[in-house]
Design a protein around this motif. Structure first.
Motif, short mmCIF file in Angstrom:
data_model
loop_
_atom_site.label_atom_id
_atom_site.label_comp_id
_atom_site.label_asym_id
_atom_site.label_seq_id
_atom_site.Cartn_x
_atom_site.Cartn_y
_atom_site.Cartn_z
N UNK A 1 30.40 -16.09 9.50
CA UNK A 1 30.19 -15.85 7.97
C UNK A 1 30.35 -14.25 7.67
N UNK A 2 31.05 -14.05 6.43
CA UNK A 2 31.47 -12.56 5.97
C UNK A 2 30.30 -12.24 5.07
N UNK A 3 29.76 -11.02 5.60
CA UNK A 3 28.94 -10.03 4.49
C UNK A 3 29.61 -9.02 3.98
N UNK A 4 29.82 -8.83 2.67
CA UNK A 4 30.51 -7.80 2.25
C UNK A 4 29.73 -6.38 2.41
N UNK A 5 28.48 -6.42 2.30
CA UNK A 5 27.65 -5.15 2.33
C UNK A 5 26.26 -5.63 1.98
N UNK A 6 25.55 -4.68 1.21
CA UNK A 6 24.01 -4.97 0.86
C UNK A 6 23.54 -4.30 -0.32
N UNK A 7 22.76 -4.94 -0.71
CA UNK A 7 21.95 -4.37 -2.07
C UNK A 7 20.63 -3.73 -1.67
N UNK A 8 20.53 -2.95 -2.36
CA UNK A 8 18.87 -2.14 -2.46
C UNK A 8 18.26 -2.11 -3.64
N UNK A 9 16.92 -2.39 -3.70
CA UNK A 9 16.20 -2.17 -4.76
C UNK A 9 14.81 -1.99 -4.59
N UNK A 10 14.25 -0.79 -5.23
CA UNK A 10 12.73 -0.40 -4.93
C UNK A 10 12.02 -1.57 -5.94
N UNK A 11 10.84 -1.87 -5.49
CA UNK A 11 10.01 -2.78 -6.17
C UNK A 11 8.39 -2.46 -6.15
N UNK A 12 7.92 -2.52 -7.27
CA UNK A 12 6.42 -2.04 -7.15
C UNK A 12 5.69 -3.06 -7.04
N UNK A 13 4.28 -2.83 -6.84
CA UNK A 13 3.32 -3.87 -6.70
C UNK A 13 3.20 -4.45 -8.21
N UNK A 14 3.04 -5.90 -7.89
CA UNK A 14 3.03 -6.51 -9.10
C UNK A 14 4.44 -6.84 -9.94
N UNK A 15 5.65 -6.31 -9.44
CA UNK A 15 6.82 -6.17 -10.24
C UNK A 15 7.33 -7.65 -9.56
N UNK A 16 8.46 -8.33 -10.36
CA UNK A 16 9.34 -9.42 -9.96
C UNK A 16 10.63 -8.97 -10.03
N UNK A 17 11.61 -9.38 -9.07
CA UNK A 17 13.01 -9.12 -9.19
C UNK A 17 13.72 -10.42 -8.96
N UNK A 18 14.57 -10.54 -10.07
CA UNK A 18 15.31 -11.75 -9.78
C UNK A 18 16.74 -11.68 -9.52
N UNK A 19 17.30 -12.39 -8.59
CA UNK A 19 18.44 -12.45 -8.10
C UNK A 19 19.27 -13.93 -8.61
N UNK A 20 20.40 -13.92 -9.08
CA UNK A 20 21.20 -14.79 -9.52
C UNK A 20 22.47 -14.91 -9.03
N UNK A 21 23.08 -15.90 -8.44
CA UNK A 21 24.30 -16.32 -7.67
C UNK A 21 24.85 -17.36 -8.32
N UNK A 22 25.96 -17.35 -8.96
CA UNK A 22 26.71 -18.24 -9.46
C UNK A 22 27.95 -17.99 -9.99
N UNK A 23 28.97 -19.03 -10.66
CA UNK A 23 30.32 -18.89 -10.70
C UNK A 23 30.60 -18.28 -11.91
N UNK A 24 29.35 -17.98 -12.85
CA UNK A 24 29.82 -17.10 -14.07
C UNK A 24 28.74 -15.96 -14.16
N UNK A 25 29.07 -14.87 -15.02
CA UNK A 25 28.13 -13.78 -15.28
C UNK A 25 26.99 -14.27 -16.13
N UNK B 1 0.68 -1.22 0.03
CA UNK B 1 -0.10 0.01 -0.04
C UNK B 1 0.58 1.19 0.12
N UNK B 2 2.20 0.96 -0.14
CA UNK B 2 3.03 2.29 -0.22
C UNK B 2 4.07 1.99 -0.64
N UNK B 3 5.20 2.88 -0.95
CA UNK B 3 6.67 2.34 -1.65
C UNK B 3 7.45 1.54 -0.92
N UNK B 4 7.85 0.44 -1.45
CA UNK B 4 8.37 -0.70 -1.10
C UNK B 4 9.94 -0.74 -1.40
#
Length: 649
Positions: free
Chosen positions: A224-248, A140-143
């Motif tokens: 465990x080591x955490x280098x920092x953090x990512x931030x992204x805005x997301x809108x209602x109905x939107x999908x964000x995909x994260x990929x972690x792997x050994x190649x781009x 109901x508000x920016x996320x």
């Protein structure tokens, strides 16, 4: 209605939810494994666990977890969950979970105030990549979403601590970063389908605990080591995909569509059979993309390729699923390894334990199952030469630990080291020293000779006919005891193992057996009375000396118990094959009840698969490897046997 669904009541009860694990694999030996609330409880758990061939033969936990935070109006709601000292859990993200389902891929739905967020995970079948899709279903508000990657970069057999050797640096890549904590490792690429803001804030999270390791008497605390953090805005109905792997990742903007396409190709876990099918597929292992070699892993999370397990399970995990090409590809990989061992005495670098004395006998049994499914002529054309070479090799007594005696039986030395599937050791010595004439070895030997005669027809050597005739007399005389069951092994007339063990069912289940129907019935009755449980057969009768039903405690205690009472489901297929062959349609309802008992496991221990073993007494808790090849193959075998009676999957 989802076949595998867990509601809020169970999920917020950590005693229940932390005992349920989830596994996803690819064909290269990499995997993702955790609990259904994404709290790692083993050192083998991780978001991205993969081989590092430049370092060793082990799997390595690269990315341990990814903590998500929902931010609205400056308020932060952390969805992560870790266990720390004193039984404390933080940040308690499980309290926001509303449901967890596994229709095709794992899906978690969180509710934070007016925010409803879904998380779906998929592991690439061909690459070492974990993909997570976040969809904002309502707000109901920016996320804003924040992500903290917890990195380990260590072997699954070890734990990492704060140290000055760790490389805390990173490099920017399109829509993300790449990092590598130690030399020799591949880079870890962490990318999104749209550009995030990355805030470099290096920090060690100290004292994360793994209760499963604590239960087993191992070191259980990690930093465990955490280098920092990512931030992204997301809108209602939107999908964000994260990929972690050994190649781009190529084509980052198309990741949501690629994710959906991958999901569409997976078999939905909509039934017991489909869960077993998926579990069988998770065991396929293709170490090199430039070769046609393919193997079956013995189980997850710690087993590699083992010869006995592969040949016992091959037909069930391919032919019984209607996948003949996969069977033939497995055999094309295995045959050169078998021939190298028989001709030159050399082990195989991938198929371990190929020199164990019963492996060649299981190879013949495996081809026989192919013949039963697709016809003797097909088996003769494809594998007749292999069977001939195996039989000639054994007749010539070339195997280093199989001696063919004048009575036709095979003698094996198992005093110094274990030579059967009951292979636990303490201080280098076998806990169950099965030696001499071993019951399943000689049952498989008789069966192999008879199948060879079936393939050869009139060309069968006279010696084979003579051996079969000799075994018709010597096998019952050696193994059938006055109490109507079979000795587990006989070293000499004064050393007969009277323990009631399940290995005798292999003699009852083989297509060819030297036992009469009355002898089979007597042995099956004893097995049913003393060994049968709702999860399969105990490895030792409660009436036998040394019965230890619970597979718990430190390594020493578990090694003592491993084959001294716990239930091993892999023998269920053999048991019910024998049962149905003796009772026919009258045994169908009994076999179906057995399947119902096993279907309950789809929502336990490791969701949608079957464990290596279970405690021998109620409540028959799942133990050992969370997904075990021979266990899955065994239940698929039961389903295949029931097809003969027009019983649907």
């Amino acid at each position: 209605m989802s076949y595998l669904k867990f509601d809020k009541t169970l999920l917020i009860n950590l005693e229940e939810s932390l005992s349920r694990e989830v596994l996803r694999t690819n064909r290269k030996g990499a995997y993702h494994c955790s609990t259904i609330v994404d709290c790692n409880t083993r050192k083998y758990h991780g978001l991205l666990v993969m081989p590092e061939p430049n370092l060793d033969d082990d799997n390595h936990v690269i990315l341990s977890s990814l903590d998500e935070t929902v931010i609205q109006h400056g308020a932060e709601f952390n969805l992560g969950l870790h266990k720390y000292e004193g039984g404390s859990f933080s940040p308690n993200g499980h309290k926001y979970i509303r449901e967890y389902t596994m229709d095709t891929v794992p899906r978690t739905v969180y509710r934070v105030g007016g925010v409803i967020l879904s998380k779906e995970m998929i592991f690439s079948r061909t690459d070492n990549q974990i993909m997570i899709k976040y969809t904002l279903m309502d707000a109901h508000s920016p996320t804003t979403l924040r992500f903290r990657p917890f990195m380990a970069f260590r072997s699954v057999k070890e734990l990492t601590q704060v140290n000055g050797m760790a490389d805390r640096s990173y490099e920017e890549v399109p829509n993300g970063i790449k990092a590598r904590m130690y030399p020799g490792y591949a880079d870890l690429y962490m990318q999104f389908n749209k550009a995030p803001k990355f805030v470099y804030e290096p920090y060690w999270y100290n004292g994360i605990e793994y209760p499963k390791e604590q239960e087993r008497g191992y070191p259980y605390k990690e930093d465990l080591f955490v280098p920092g953090y990512f931030e992204l805005p997301i809108a209602k109905g939107e999908s964000i995909v994260f990929c972690g792997g050994d190649k781009p990742v190529e084509g980052l903007a198309a990741m949501p569509a690629f994710f959906d396409a991958e999901v569409a190709e997976r078999t939905p876990r909509s039934s017991f059979y489909n869960c077993l099918k998926n579990s069988a597929h998770q065991m396929f292992y293709i170490p090199r993309s430039d070769r046609d070699d393919v193997y079956l892993l013995a189980g997850y999370p710690w087993f590699k390729v083992r010869a006995r397990d592969m040949f016992v399970s091959m037909t069930a995990c391919t032919l019984y699923l209607g996948e003949r090409e996969r069977y033939e590809r497995l055999m094309r990989t295995a045959i050169p390894a078998l021939q190298t061992f028989m001709r030159y005495g050399l082990p195989d670098t991938v198929i371990r334990e190929i020199d164990e004395p019963d492996v060649l006998l299981w190879v013949v049994w495996n081809v026989q199952q192919f013949a039963l499914k697709l016809g003797v002529e097909e088996a003769r054309q494809l594998y007749g030469d292999l069977i001939h070479e195996i039989i000639e090799y054994l007749l010539a007594q070339k195997h280093p630990n199989l001696i063919l005696r004048d009575n036709g039986l095979l003698y094996t030395n198992g005093r110094e080291r274990p030579v059967t599937w009951m292979n636990s050791v303490i201080n280098g010595r076998p806990v169950v020293p099965r030696t001499g004439y071993i019951v399943e070895f000689n049952a498989l030997w008789y069966n192999a000779l008879c199948f060879y005669r079936e393939l050869q027809g009139d060309a069968t050597p006279e010696r084979v006919h003579q051996l079969i005739a000799a075994l018709d007399l010597s096998f019952p005389a050696t193994f059938v005891n006055p109490y109507n069951y079979l000795f587990d092994y006989v070293d000499n007339s004064a050393n007969q193992d009277w323990s009631v063990r399940p290995n005798m069912v292999i003699a009852l289940a083989c297509p060819y057996s030297p036992l009469t129907r009355v002898q089979k019935r007597g042995a099956l009755d004893i097995v049913t009375k003393e060994l049968l449980t709702p999860k399969g057969l105990r490895s030792l009768s409660p009436k036998s000396e040394g019965y230890r039903p619970d597979y718990i405690g430190p390594q020493y205690e578990r090694d003592l118990a491993y084959h001294q009472g716990p239930v091993w489901p892999w023998l269920t297929g053999m048991y019910l094959t024998a049962y149905l062959s003796l009772f026919g349609r009258g045994g169908v309802s009994f076999a179906e009840r057995t399947l119902i008992n096993m279907e309950e496991e789809m929502s336990m221990h490791c969701v949608s698969t079957i464990s290596e073993l279970f405690d021998g007494n109620p409540p028959f808790t799942g133990r050992g490897a969370i997904s075990f090849l021979m266990s899955v193959a065994s239940i698929l075998t039961v389903i295949e046997r029931l097809k003969a009676y027009n019983v649907e999957d």
